[in-house]
Design a protein around this motif. Structure first.
Motif, PDB file in Angstrom:
ATOM      1  N   MET B   1      34.567  -9.921 -31.496  1.00 59.94           N
ATOM      2  CA  MET B   1      35.393  -9.732 -32.690  1.00 59.94           C
ATOM      3  C   MET B   1      34.577  -9.149 -33.842  1.00 59.94           C
ATOM      4  N   LEU B   2      33.341  -9.669 -34.042  1.00 65.01           N
ATOM      5  CA  LEU B   2      32.463  -9.104 -35.061  1.00 65.01           C
ATOM      6  C   LEU B   2      31.484  -8.171 -34.354  1.00 65.01           C
ATOM      7  N   GLU B   3      31.146  -7.060 -35.021  1.00 68.25           N
ATOM      8  CA  GLU B   3      30.322  -6.082 -34.336  1.00 68.25           C
ATOM      9  C   GLU B   3      28.866  -6.515 -34.159  1.00 68.25           C
ATOM     10  N   ASP B   4      28.284  -7.050 -35.235  1.00 69.21           N
ATOM     11  CA  ASP B   4      26.846  -7.315 -35.202  1.00 69.21           C
ATOM     12  C   ASP B   4      26.485  -8.787 -35.010  1.00 69.21           C
ATOM     13  N   TYR B   5      27.502  -9.637 -34.907  1.00 70.40           N
ATOM     14  CA  TYR B   5      27.213 -11.074 -34.823  1.00 70.40           C
ATOM     15  C   TYR B   5      27.939 -11.720 -33.641  1.00 70.40           C
ATOM     16  N   GLU B   6      27.329 -12.812 -33.191  1.00 67.27           N
ATOM     17  CA  GLU B   6      27.972 -13.622 -32.169  1.00 67.27           C
ATOM     18  C   GLU B   6      28.510 -14.887 -32.830  1.00 67.27           C
ATOM     19  N   ILE B   7      29.751 -15.244 -32.477  1.00 69.59           N
ATOM     20  CA  ILE B   7      30.377 -16.429 -33.071  1.00 69.59           C
ATOM     21  C   ILE B   7      30.129 -17.643 -32.175  1.00 69.59           C
ATOM     22  N   THR B   8      29.894 -18.783 -32.782  1.00 70.52           N
ATOM     23  CA  THR B   8      29.775 -20.026 -32.018  1.00 70.52           C
ATOM     24  C   THR B   8      30.721 -21.070 -32.615  1.00 70.52           C
ATOM     25  N   ILE B   9      31.573 -21.625 -31.749  1.00 61.38           N
ATOM     26  CA  ILE B   9      32.564 -22.596 -32.227  1.00 61.38           C
ATOM     27  C   ILE B   9      32.495 -23.878 -31.400  1.00 61.38           C
ATOM     28  N   GLY B  10      32.525 -24.993 -32.087  1.00 54.72           N
ATOM     29  CA  GLY B  10      32.669 -26.292 -31.426  1.00 54.72           C
ATOM     30  C   GLY B  10      33.889 -26.980 -32.018  1.00 54.72           C
ATOM     31  N   LEU B  11      34.593 -27.786 -31.221  1.00 49.04           N
ATOM     32  CA  LEU B  11      35.803 -28.434 -31.729  1.00 49.04           C
ATOM     33  C   LEU B  11      35.728 -29.948 -31.611  1.00 49.04           C
ATOM     34  N   GLU B  12      36.282 -30.604 -32.620  1.00 51.08           N
ATOM     35  CA  GLU B  12      36.458 -32.057 -32.563  1.00 51.08           C
ATOM     36  C   GLU B  12      37.944 -32.308 -32.602  1.00 51.08           C
ATOM     37  N   VAL B  13      38.454 -32.877 -31.532  1.00 47.11           N
ATOM     38  CA  VAL B  13      39.899 -33.087 -31.445  1.00 47.11           C
ATOM     39  C   VAL B  13      40.212 -34.575 -31.457  1.00 47.11           C
ATOM     40  N   HIS B  14      41.155 -34.964 -32.308  1.00 46.38           N
ATOM     41  CA  HIS B  14      41.641 -36.342 -32.319  1.00 46.38           C
ATOM     42  C   HIS B  14      43.017 -36.376 -31.681  1.00 46.38           C
ATOM     43  N   ALA B  15      43.188 -37.243 -30.696  1.00 45.95           N
ATOM     44  CA  ALA B  15      44.511 -37.403 -30.090  1.00 45.95           C
ATOM     45  C   ALA B  15      44.934 -38.864 -30.209  1.00 45.95           C
ATOM     46  N   GLN B  16      46.136 -39.082 -30.745  1.00 46.56           N
ATOM     47  CA  GLN B  16      46.662 -40.452 -30.820  1.00 46.56           C
ATOM     48  C   GLN B  16      47.120 -40.861 -29.428  1.00 46.56           C
ATOM     49  N   SER B 203      29.836 -21.092 -36.701  1.00 49.67           N
ATOM     50  CA  SER B 203      28.696 -20.381 -37.283  1.00 49.67           C
ATOM     51  C   SER B 203      28.607 -19.015 -36.634  1.00 49.67           C
ATOM     52  N   ILE B 204      27.909 -18.096 -37.290  1.00 48.79           N
ATOM     53  CA  ILE B 204      27.664 -16.796 -36.667  1.00 48.79           C
ATOM     54  C   ILE B 204      26.175 -16.495 -36.756  1.00 48.79           C
ATOM     55  N   ALA B 205      25.695 -15.730 -35.786  1.00 48.81           N
ATOM     56  CA  ALA B 205      24.281 -15.346 -35.775  1.00 48.81           C
ATOM     57  C   ALA B 205      24.195 -13.921 -35.265  1.00 48.81           C
ATOM     58  N   PRO B 206      23.170 -13.163 -35.716  1.00 54.08           N
ATOM     59  CA  PRO B 206      23.040 -11.776 -35.257  1.00 54.08           C
ATOM     60  C   PRO B 206      23.008 -11.729 -33.732  1.00 54.08           C
ATOM     61  N   ASN B 207      23.600 -10.685 -33.146  1.00 49.26           N
ATOM     62  CA  ASN B 207      23.611 -10.534 -31.698  1.00 49.26           C
ATOM     63  C   ASN B 207      22.211 -10.718 -31.119  1.00 49.26           C
ATOM     64  N   GLY B 208      22.126 -11.477 -30.049  1.00 46.16           N
ATOM     65  CA  GLY B 208      20.846 -11.642 -29.377  1.00 46.16           C
ATOM     66  C   GLY B 208      19.935 -12.671 -30.013  1.00 46.16           C
ATOM     67  N   SER B 209      20.362 -13.251 -31.134  1.00 48.37           N
ATOM     68  CA  SER B 209      19.523 -14.237 -31.814  1.00 48.37           C
ATOM     69  C   SER B 209      19.451 -15.529 -30.994  1.00 48.37           C
ATOM     70  N   GLU B 210      18.269 -16.135 -30.972  1.00 56.18           N
ATOM     71  CA  GLU B 210      18.080 -17.372 -30.216  1.00 56.18           C
ATOM     72  C   GLU B 210      18.671 -18.553 -30.967  1.00 56.18           C
ATOM     73  N   GLU B 211      18.556 -18.483 -32.290  1.00 54.01           N
ATOM     74  CA  GLU B 211      18.985 -19.616 -33.095  1.00 54.01           C
ATOM     75  C   GLU B 211      20.416 -19.456 -33.593  1.00 54.01           C
ATOM     76  N   LEU B 212      21.088 -20.593 -33.760  1.00 53.17           N
ATOM     77  CA  LEU B 212      22.435 -20.566 -34.312  1.00 53.17           C
ATOM     78  C   LEU B 212      22.362 -20.431 -35.829  1.00 53.17           C
ATOM     79  N   GLY B 213      23.422 -19.869 -36.421  1.00 54.42           N
ATOM     80  CA  GLY B 213      23.464 -19.750 -37.873  1.00 54.42           C
ATOM     81  C   GLY B 213      23.878 -21.063 -38.515  1.00 54.42           C
ATOM     82  N   THR B 214      23.952 -21.063 -39.847  1.00 58.62           N
ATOM     83  CA  THR B 214      24.421 -22.247 -40.562  1.00 58.62           C
ATOM     84  C   THR B 214      25.921 -22.395 -40.347  1.00 58.62           C
ATOM     85  N   LYS B 215      26.344 -23.619 -40.014  1.00 53.54           N
ATOM     86  CA  LYS B 215      27.764 -23.792 -39.689  1.00 53.54           C
ATOM     87  C   LYS B 215      28.570 -24.360 -40.851  1.00 53.54           C
ATOM     88  N   THR B 216      29.850 -24.084 -40.824  1.00 51.07           N
ATOM     89  CA  THR B 216      30.758 -24.752 -41.743  1.00 51.07           C
ATOM     90  C   THR B 216      31.765 -25.526 -40.904  1.00 51.07           C
TER      91      THR B 216
END
Lengths: 95, 481
Positions: B1-16, B203-216
């Motif tokens: 989706m982004l040209e120069d960055y890789e996206i990393t997503i984690g989810l926390e799901v609450h189910a009643q 978070s996003i990090a430049p393509n090929g980067s070993e480290e993850l970016g700062t997350k929100t």
């Protein structure tokens, strides 16, 4: 273990306790003493001891999923300092 | 989706969990009751009360863990998570810290024909908080009202690994998770009622980067659509900042659906000092193999397994199988129809087409429709045997859907039987030809396509009841005379 006054203030704030300067001084000493006392436990060799999850040996105390009677709405809010439309009324949350 | 960055997503799901009662007391676990009518001294956190764990809640979390390929802990305990907020009467939430019931699971998803395995870090059991109503906006309301009906509702929190690389993968993961939880019946997963809620870390990090970016951390996304939009917005927002050489501020952001933006939430520094410690009011839970086995036996065929079965046994396309099996009720309905009418592809067309359309329009679920699956089978049979035309079949189906009447009664009462009787049709066809002399000339002049027009006219004259095949034959006969 010596606690600094800043830590005492922080702990008090987390517990929403208001303490004056004199108390800060007192608690700093007292809490340090308690921690020192607890430090003694570290002298024991606990290498092969599993951490405890509970003080008793009891486990699996479970209840079956059966509905019991609840309080009435007016009973539920009876002790509330303030109430509106059957709900607990609380002061502004975000300052 | 982004040209120069890789996206990393984690989810926390609450189910009643769909238990009858709350997690630690016998109050009813029910959405939508009058405020504060499902409370008792235990869930109101009154002094001197003690919680007792609901066995069904434990079975449900184990069931969820098994369905999500987790390892089930043999020894589990509860902890207190301390924080002050009016939706939490005890000023701590009973949750699990270091010994959750389930760990190390996974969910397989498919996005754009590619398979991805999304890891599940852990699933733990905890209690829900109450519901706050603010007079106006939270930031300027001078007071709030609290309803504690929801407090103590059993929740499972499912924490994923940061394995998702796009908002689409995150949505696919959530849809799959929802589908599995619905299949095993541990949660009704009603997102609009808040029984399934998702928070995301991105978070996003430049393509090929070993480290993850700062997350929100993103909150307040109440639908699949909102989740996809919020994650897409946030990824692009972070991209813009990094492109400008600015830094990402770690913190929680809330999704404003109307504005289509994520906004930073004001937070105090110590907000995350939860001071977890073991809950002294509850004893640990030991889960024996025999218990796990017993629960395993209650797990039905899950979506992926059922999908394969549909392709192999019923011979329907993979796409159809995927759509139908994603919803357990829809799949149950489909199977019940196929049991009585064996052209599975025809059934799948109706289930995905007319049936799904009517379900959506009327906001009902397959298990709650007025008519029986056998009625749809009967309708398809009548259509196959040319008792009714396809067009009429749709009309009858809609009536079945709305009234619950069986198709034979509807066809009988409304006189919708297909006209296949030649003499009757002949008369109608002759009338149509007579009224359209110029078109007849066209046909005779070589424009054979006009036949479609005549078929249309005849269908109109019979309100769709004529057998189109027969009509065509008759027309040809007459025109070639």
């Amino acid at each position: 273990m010596k606690l600094d006054q800043e830590t005492v203030e922080r702990v008090a704030h987390l517990a929403r306790l208001e303490i004056d300067e004199e108390e800060k001084e007192t608690f700093t000493h007292q809490l340090s003493d308690i921690l020192d006392h607890a430090e003694k436990l570290n002298e024991l060799d606990t290498e092969d001891v599993e951490p405890m999850a509970h003080a008793t040996d009891v486990n699996n105390v479970l209840r079956s999923d059966d509905v019991k009677e609840s309080l009435d709405q007016d009973e539920a809010v009876a002790n509330a300092p303030d109430e509106e439309e059957g709900m607990f009324k609380v002061p502004q949350i975000v300052e | 989706m982004l040209e120069d960055y890789e996206i990393t997503i984690g989810l926390e799901v609450h189910a009643q969990l769909a238990t009858n009662t709350k997690i630690f007391c016998g109050c009813k676990n029910e959405f939508g009751a009058e405020p504060n009518t499902h409370t008792c001294p235990v869930c109101l956190g009154l002094p001197g009360t003690l919680p007792v764990l609901n066995e069904q809640a434990v079975e449900y979390i184990i069931k969820a863990g098994l369905a999500l390929d987790c390892e089930i802990a043999t020894f589990s305990k509860f902890d207190r998570k301390n924080y002050f907020y009016p939706d939490l009467p005890k000023a701590y939430q009973i949750s699990q810290f270091d010994l959750p019931f389930c760990e190390a699971g996974e969910i397989d998803i498919q996005v754009d024909d590619e398979d991805h395995e999304i890891g599940i870090t852990r699933i733990h059991l905890e209690e829900d908080a109450g519901k706050l109503t603010h007079a106006g906006d939270i930031s300027n309301a001078d007071s709030s009202l609290v309803d504690y009906n929801r407090v103590g509702t059993p929740l499972i929190e499912i924490v994923s690994e940061p394995d998702m690389k796009s908002p689409q993968q995150a949505v696919a993961y959530l849809k799959k998770l929802k589908s599995i939880l619905e299949y095993i019946g541990v949660s009704d997963c009603e997102m609009s009622e808040g029984s399934l809620r998702a928070d995301a870390n991105l978070s996003i990090a430049p393509n090929g980067s070993e480290e993850l970016g700062t997350k929100t951390e993103l909150k307040n996304m109440n639908s699949f659509k909102a989740i996809e939009k919020a994650l897409t917005y946030e990824a692009k927002r972070q991209e813009k900042l990094l492109d400008k050489g600015e830094e990402i501020v770690q913190g929680t952001r809330t999704w404003d659906d109307e504005a289509g933006k994520t906004l930073a939430l004001r937070e105090k520094e110590e907000a995350h000092d939860y001071r977890y410690f073991p809950e002294p009011d509850l004893v640990p839970v030991i889960v024996k193999d025999s218990w796990i086995k017993g629960i395993k036996n209650t797990i039905p065929a899950l979506p992926d397994e059922r999908k394969e079965q549909y392709v192999e046994e019923f011979g329907i396309p993979e796409y159809d199988a995927e759509v139908i099996t994603a919803d357990r009720e829809l799949a149950d309905f489909f199977e019940a129809v196929v049991a009585k009418f064996d052209d599975a592809k025809e059934v799948s067309n109706w289930v995905m087409g007319e049936f799904s359309r009517l379900l959506n329009e009327n906001e009902v679920t397959p298990a709650n429709v007025e008519f029986a699956p056998a009625d749809l089978a009967k309708l398809l049979e009548m259509k196959e045997e040319d008792v009714i035309s396809s067009k009429i079949a749709k009309k009858v189906f809609e009536k079945m859907f709305n009234t619950g009447q069986d198709p034979e009664t509807i066809v009988e009462e409304e006189g919708l039987k297909q006209i296949s009787d030649s003499s009757e049709l002949e008369e109608i066809v002759e009338g149509v030809l007579e009224d359209n002399q110029s078109a007849v000339e066209d046909y005779k002049g070589g424009n054979k396509n006009v036949i479609g027009f005549f078929v249309g006219q005849t269908m109109q004259a019979t309100q769709g009841k004529a057998n189109p095949q027969k009509v065509k034959e008759l027309l040809r006969e007459k025109l070639e005379e």
